[in-house]
Write an enzyme that holds these catalytic residues in place. Structure first.
Site, short mmCIF file in Angstrom:
data_model
loop_
_atom_site.label_atom_id
_atom_site.label_comp_id
_atom_site.label_asym_id
_atom_site.label_seq_id
_atom_site.Cartn_x
_atom_site.Cartn_y
_atom_site.Cartn_z
N LYS A 84 0.83 -1.20 0.00
CA LYS A 84 0.00 0.00 0.00
C LYS A 84 0.87 1.25 0.00
O LYS A 84 1.89 1.31 0.70
CB LYS A 84 -0.91 -0.03 1.23
CG LYS A 84 -1.96 1.07 1.28
CD LYS A 84 -2.81 0.91 2.54
CE LYS A 84 -3.92 1.94 2.62
NZ LYS A 84 -4.71 1.81 3.86
N SER A 159 -9.42 1.54 3.07
CA SER A 159 -8.62 2.33 2.17
C SER A 159 -7.52 1.53 1.46
O SER A 159 -6.87 2.05 0.57
CB SER A 159 -7.96 3.47 2.97
OG SER A 159 -7.09 2.95 3.97
N SER A 183 -9.53 -0.68 7.23
CA SER A 183 -9.01 -0.55 5.87
C SER A 183 -8.27 -1.77 5.34
O SER A 183 -7.93 -1.82 4.16
CB SER A 183 -8.10 0.68 5.78
OG SER A 183 -8.87 1.85 5.92
#
Length: 496
Positions: A84, A159, A183
Site C-alpha cells: 500500500k 482504504s 481498511s
C-alpha cells in the site's frame, strides 16, 4: 512439479524454487504480465500506482544467491509483495494517496518494508489508496478509481483498495494493507481475501502515514490464512522508532504464527455471534450479507464450535462516541508531513487550501473542521475514556460467555456500486461497517472469505479475539478456512 501462478501460495512458490521449476525472475515477470493485461488494460483494475523499476533486477539477484547456496535467504524468499502506498519505499515514489505529494521518493524504507526485504521479499509495486487513507472506498487523487475485480461497477473497499484488488486478481502473491478503522478488513471482505488487523503496536508504523496514530496498524492481506501468518511473522517486532511497539514487548509472542494453524481449531470452541452487528433483513443489501454470514456461522457450528448469540444493545452509541477521526486526524497527518522536509507540502491544511485532493473524499472535509490539536476538542478526553469502557464491555461479553472469539459481518451491506457512491449514498462516517468495533476497542481481528451472494459478490466474516491473542485468530481462522474453502478468484482476471 508443475507450477501454476493463479491462486499460488508462498509455500507453492518456494517449493517450485527448491525443485528448480521456477525462478524469481520468471515469477516476477509473470506477475508483471498480469498487471499489464488486467491492471493497466483489459478490465483496467487500477490497483497499482507505481511499479518497482528494480523488481526484475532484485529477482535476478535472489536467483544468483540461490544458485550459489541452494538455500532460501528467508521465509519470504522471492515472494512478490504489493505494498500500500501508505508505506515509504526507498527508491520508489511514495505519495500516501495524494497527488499533491507527487515526486517524493523516500531515501529509506518504512520499517515493515525493511523487514520484508530482509526476509527475502520483492516489493512488486505500490498500490492505490484514498488520499491519506481517508475513505472506505477506492477513490484517490493519484489514480482516480480502483475497481472491484468481482464486479467492475462496484467498489473494492478502502482504504487498502489497491492491495485488495491486486491480491484478489492474482497480481501479486501477498499484500500489505493498513487498518485504522477497517481498511484491511473491508477490502478483504469485498474481495474474498484474508485480512489481519493486529493489536496496534505489534507492527511498527515507522515510515507509514497516520490517520489516528494510536489506532493505526499495518497488516497482511492474502488469499489464504497460511500466507497471512507467514507474512505477519516478518512484520511484527519492537522498533525504537515507534514507541507504540512496546505492545510487542507486552504481547511477548514467541515462535511463528503458523504454529497455530490447527484444522481442528473450532472443535469445542465457544464462538459468540454479536446480534447488533447485523443489518436489517428488510434492506436488500443487508439481507444478502446476512444470508451468507449466517450460512458461514452454520459451517462454524458444523466444524465443532458452540455458537452463542450475544448482545451489546448500545453498540452504535459506543462506536459513535469513540470515533476520533475529526478530533485527531488533522493533527496526526500534519505532524507526519512536517517531519519530512523533502515533501512538497508540510500540512494537509495547505493541500486542502489548494484543493489538491479527490473531491469524493468527504472525510477530508470533515477532518478539516477538527482542531489543530486534539486536546482543543472539549470532548477529547471523554471520548478516550469511552474507548476503555467500550473495550471492557466487549471483553466482558467474551468473559461472561467464555468465548474464544466473537464474529459478525465486516460490513452490513454489499460493496457499493459506483453509481451509489457518486450519488452520495454513503458518506464515510455513515457507512455501516462493523470493522470499527475491533479498531476502536484495540481488539485483534481477522476477516475471512465467507462465500458469495447469488449474484456472485464476495462476503466476508470477521472474527475478533482478546487483545494480544493473535495466535487465536489463526487458530479459528485456519479451521474455518479449511472447513469451508470459500475463496474463489474473480472471473474478470482469468489465467493468462
Amino acid at each position: 512439479m508443475s507450477f501454476t501462478l493463479n491462486e499460488t501460495t508462498i509455500r507453492d512458490i518456494q517449493a517450485a524454487y527448491l525443485d528448480g521449476t521456477l525462478t524469481c525472475v520468471q515469477l516476477v515477470q509473470a506477475y508483471l504480465d498480469r498487471i499489464s493485461a488486467y491492471d493497466q488494460s483489459g478490465p483496467a483494475l487500477n490497483a497499482f500506482v507505481k511499479l518497482n523499476p528494480a523488481a526484475i533486477e532484485e529477482a535476478a539477484a535472489l536467483d544468483r544467491m540461490f544458485a550459489q547456496t541452494k538455500t532460501l535467504v528467508g521465509p519470504l524468499h522471492g515472494i512478490p509483495v504489493a505494498v500500500k502506498d501508505q508505506a515509504e519505499t526507498k527508491g520508489i515514489e511514495t505519495r500516501f494517496g495524494s497527488v499533491a505529494l507527487s515526486g517524493y521518493v523516500p531515501e529509506k524504507d518504512a520499517t515493515i518494508v525493511s523487514k520484508m526485504k530482509a526476509a527475502g521479499a520483492i516489493i512488486l509495486g505500490k498500490t492505490a489508496m484514498p488520499d491519506f487513507a481517508t475513505s472506505w472506498f477506492g477513490y484517490s487523487s493519484v489514480n482516480g478509481e480502483t475497481k472491484n475485480p468481482y464486479d467492475l461497477d462496484r467498489d473494492p473497499g478502502g482504504s487498502s483498495a489497491g492491495t485488495g484488488a491486486a491480491i484478489a486478481a492474482n497480481l501479486a502473491t501477498v499484500g500489505i494493507g493498513e487498518d485504522t478503522g477497517g481498511s484491511i478488513r473491508l477490502p478483504s471482505s469485498f474481495n474474498s481475501l484474508v485480512g489481519v488487523r493486529v493489536t496496534p503496536g505489534l507492527i511498527s508504523r515507522a515510515g507509514l502515514s497516520p490517520l489516528v496514530v494510536f489506532q493505526d496498524t499495518a497488516g497482511p492481506m492474502g488469499r489464504t490464512v497460511t500466507d497471512t501468518a507467514i507474512l505477519l511473522d516478518a512484520l511484527v517486532g519492537y522498533d525504537s522508532q515507534d514507541p507504540y511497539t512496546t505492545a510487542f514487548v507486552i504481547a511477548d509472542h514467541k515462535g511463528s504464527y503458523t504454529q497455530n494453524l490447527d484444522p481442528d481449531g473450532l472443535k469445542g470452541a465457544r464462538i459468540g455471534v454479536l446480534k447488533e452487528a447485523f443489518g436489517s433483513d428488510e434492506d436488500p443489501d443487508c439481507a444478502q450479507v446476512n444470508a451468507v454470514v449466517r450460512a458461514a456461522i452454520a459451517q462454524i457450528k458444523s466444524a465443532g464450535a458452540e455458537i452463542i448469540e450475544v448482545s451489546l444493545p448500545n453498540l452504535l452509541d459506543f462506536v459513535v462516541e469513540t470515533s476520533l477521526y475529526i478530533t485527531h486526524s488533522r493533527h496526526d497527518i500534519n505532524k507526519f508531513l512536517s517531519s519530512r522536509p523533502s515533501l512538497p507540502y508540510a500540512s494537509i491544511d495547505a493541500i486542502y487550501k489548494d484543493g489538491r485532493y479527490h473531491k469524493n473524499l468527504d472525510l477530508i472535509d470533515d477532518i478539516m473542521t477538527g482542531p489543530a490539536h486534539p486536546d482543543e476538542d472539549p470532548s477529547y478526553y471523554r471520548k478516550l475514556a469511552a474507548r476503555e469502557a467500550f473495550q471492557r464491555a466487549v471483553v466482558k461479553i467474551m468473559a461472561d460467555n467464555r468465548l474464544l472469539s466473537m464474529c459478525f459481518p465486516p460490513s452490513q451491506v454489499l460493496p457499493p456500486t459506483r453509481e451509489e457512491l457518486r450519488n452520495g449514498r454513503w458518506p464515510v462516517l455513515g457507512f455501516p461497517t462493523n470493522t470499527l468495533i475491533a479498531a476502536q476497542t484495540w481488539l485483534p481481528s481477522i476477516c475471512l472469505p465467507a462465500g458469495f451472494t447469488k449474484g456472485g459478490l464476495p462476503v466476508g466474516i470477521e472474527m475478533v479475539v482478546l487483545p494480544y491473542h493473535e495466535p487465536d485468530l489463526f487458530k479459528v481462522g485456519y479451521a474455518f478456512e479449511q472447513a469451508t474453502r470459500y475463496r474463489l478468484p474473480p472471473q474478470s482476471t482469468p489465467p493468462l
